[in-house]
Design a protein around this motif. Structure first.
Motif, PDB file in Angstrom:
ATOM      1  N   LEU A  45       1.010  -1.538   0.612  1.00 14.81           N
ATOM      2  CA  LEU A  45      -0.280   0.451  -0.099  1.00 14.81           C
ATOM      3  C   LEU A  45       1.218   0.944  -0.499  1.00 14.81           C
ATOM      4  O   LEU A  45       2.200   0.699   0.553  1.00 14.81           O
ATOM      5  CB  LEU A  45      -0.944  -0.081   0.877  1.00 14.81           C
ATOM      6  CG  LEU A  45      -2.343  -0.872   1.371  1.00 14.81           C
ATOM      7  CD1 LEU A  45      -3.294  -0.609   2.137  1.00 14.81           C
ATOM      8  CD2 LEU A  45      -2.746  -0.886  -0.010  1.00 14.81           C
ATOM      9  N   MET A 275      -6.067   2.401  -2.282  1.00 14.23           N
ATOM     10  CA  MET A 275      -5.954   0.526  -3.246  1.00 14.23           C
ATOM     11  C   MET A 275      -5.348   0.547  -4.785  1.00 14.23           C
ATOM     12  O   MET A 275      -4.775   0.940  -4.881  1.00 14.23           O
ATOM     13  CB  MET A 275      -7.134  -0.334  -2.694  1.00 14.23           C
ATOM     14  CG  MET A 275      -6.789  -1.525  -3.546  1.00 14.23           C
ATOM     15  SD  MET A 275      -5.485  -2.361  -2.962  1.00 14.23           S
ATOM     16  CE  MET A 275      -6.545  -2.756  -0.985  1.00 14.23           C
ATOM     17  N   GLU A 279      -1.880   0.224  -6.491  1.00 15.96           N
ATOM     18  CA  GLU A 279      -1.878  -0.993  -8.025  1.00 15.96           C
ATOM     19  C   GLU A 279      -1.624   0.236  -8.874  1.00 15.96           C
ATOM     20  O   GLU A 279      -1.087  -0.415  -9.757  1.00 15.96           O
ATOM     21  CB  GLU A 279      -3.694  -1.584  -8.228  1.00 15.96           C
ATOM     22  CG  GLU A 279      -4.315  -1.747  -7.206  1.00 15.96           C
ATOM     23  CD  GLU A 279      -5.493  -1.634  -7.497  1.00 15.96           C
ATOM     24  OE1 GLU A 279      -6.172  -1.418  -8.597  1.00 15.96           O
ATOM     25  OE2 GLU A 279      -6.185  -3.116  -6.953  1.00 15.96           O
TER      26      GLU A 279
END
Length: 283
Positions: A45, A275, A279
């Motif tokens: 994260l 999130m 990514e």
């Protein structure tokens, strides 16, 4: 050396030992207080990995400490990608006497090479020499416990105003393993601070970090591809780092390398967007 004794975190920093263990306690406690979770070494994260960058021994990698100094970073830029991308230097002032004796131009930008977030922008006015002298007594490590600042010498760098702008936007490119991944655009830093995020192909994202989301559209800089190439070059020997630019869309200058953005203490807006951002950076 002086540091901000006001506020909760100033008091925490004041009482903790100025050691690796003290830095860890400070950073761990602040992360939990801000993010309401424990940091993880393995969880990919965004803020967890910023935290890991901050507390790892690698933060004292000579390349990180050297490039943290704003004067030395200019030398790195000139050597790696060319002096045409370096903001000109009018003076580097190391003592109060040098501040008193320097003939400041009518308009200029001044900032401490050993700090973060401190800047004076003057257009047709008088320099605040008292503030500059205070900068010489400050140590960003004592405020943030970011160890890459710990051993920097105190200096003030004086520069011309670039692109004839006072409230210039910052283009910040987050890079992972030498590859540009996510672009952060800071708008109105000294007026109405907002922030926008873009993918490297300039698709605007629906989240922000730490500051309100900029609602308007922003034109893609014509020189973005070259900026991305330069970001890759300057980040190639570092795992996770932010490369900062100023641009008018045609020409660009490098601002600095930031090794632990906001000391891992900013929350995403909305929180669930961490999130998505993670990514984009680590995926």
């Amino acid at each position: 050396m002086g540091y901000n004794r006001k506020g909760f975190w100033g008091q925490v920093s004041r009482v903790l030992p100025k050691t690796e263990f003290g830095d860890l306690v400070y950073s761990w406690t602040k992360f939990i207080r801000v993010h309401r979770r424990f940091p993880s070494r393995t969880r990919m994260l965004f803020n967890d990995q910023l935290y890991n960058s901050k507390i790892a021994p690698e933060i004292l990698n000579p390349l990180r400490t050297y490039s943290t100094d704003k004067e030395f970073f200019k030398r790195m830029v000139a050597a790696e990608v060319g002096s045409q991308h370096v903001v000109p230097t009018l003076a580097v002032l190391q003592t109060e006497a040098e501040i008193d004796d320097f003939d400041f131009p009518a308009s200029f930008c001044a900032k401490p090479t050993h700090m973060s977030g401190e800047v004076a922008i003057v257009r047709g006015g008088l320099p605040d020499k008292t503030q500059m002298k205070k900068w010489l007594k400050m140590n960003h490590y004592l405020i943030s416990r970011e160890a890459n600042y710990k051993y920097l010498s105190a200096k003030i760098i004086v520069e011309p105003l670039i692109f004839d702008q006072e409230d210039i936007s910052d283009y910040r490119i987050f890079c992972f393993m030498g590859k540009p991944k996510l672009i952060c655009l800071d708008i109105g830093k000294y007026t109405n601070y907002t922030r926008a995020f873009f993918s490297t192909d300039w698709i605007k994202q629906s989240f922000s970090l730490g500051y309100p989301l900029h609602e308007g559209e922003v034109q893609k800089p014509d020189c973005l591809d070259e900026m991305l190439e330069v970001a890759a070059i300057l980040s190639r020997d570092l795992n996770f780092v932010r490369v900062d630019f100023y641009t008018n869309g045609k020409q660009f200058y490098l601002g600095e390398l930031t090794h632990a953005h906001a000391s891992a203490s900013q929350r995403f807006i909305p929180l669930s967007a961490e999130m998505r951002a993670s990514e984009m950076v680590f995926g």
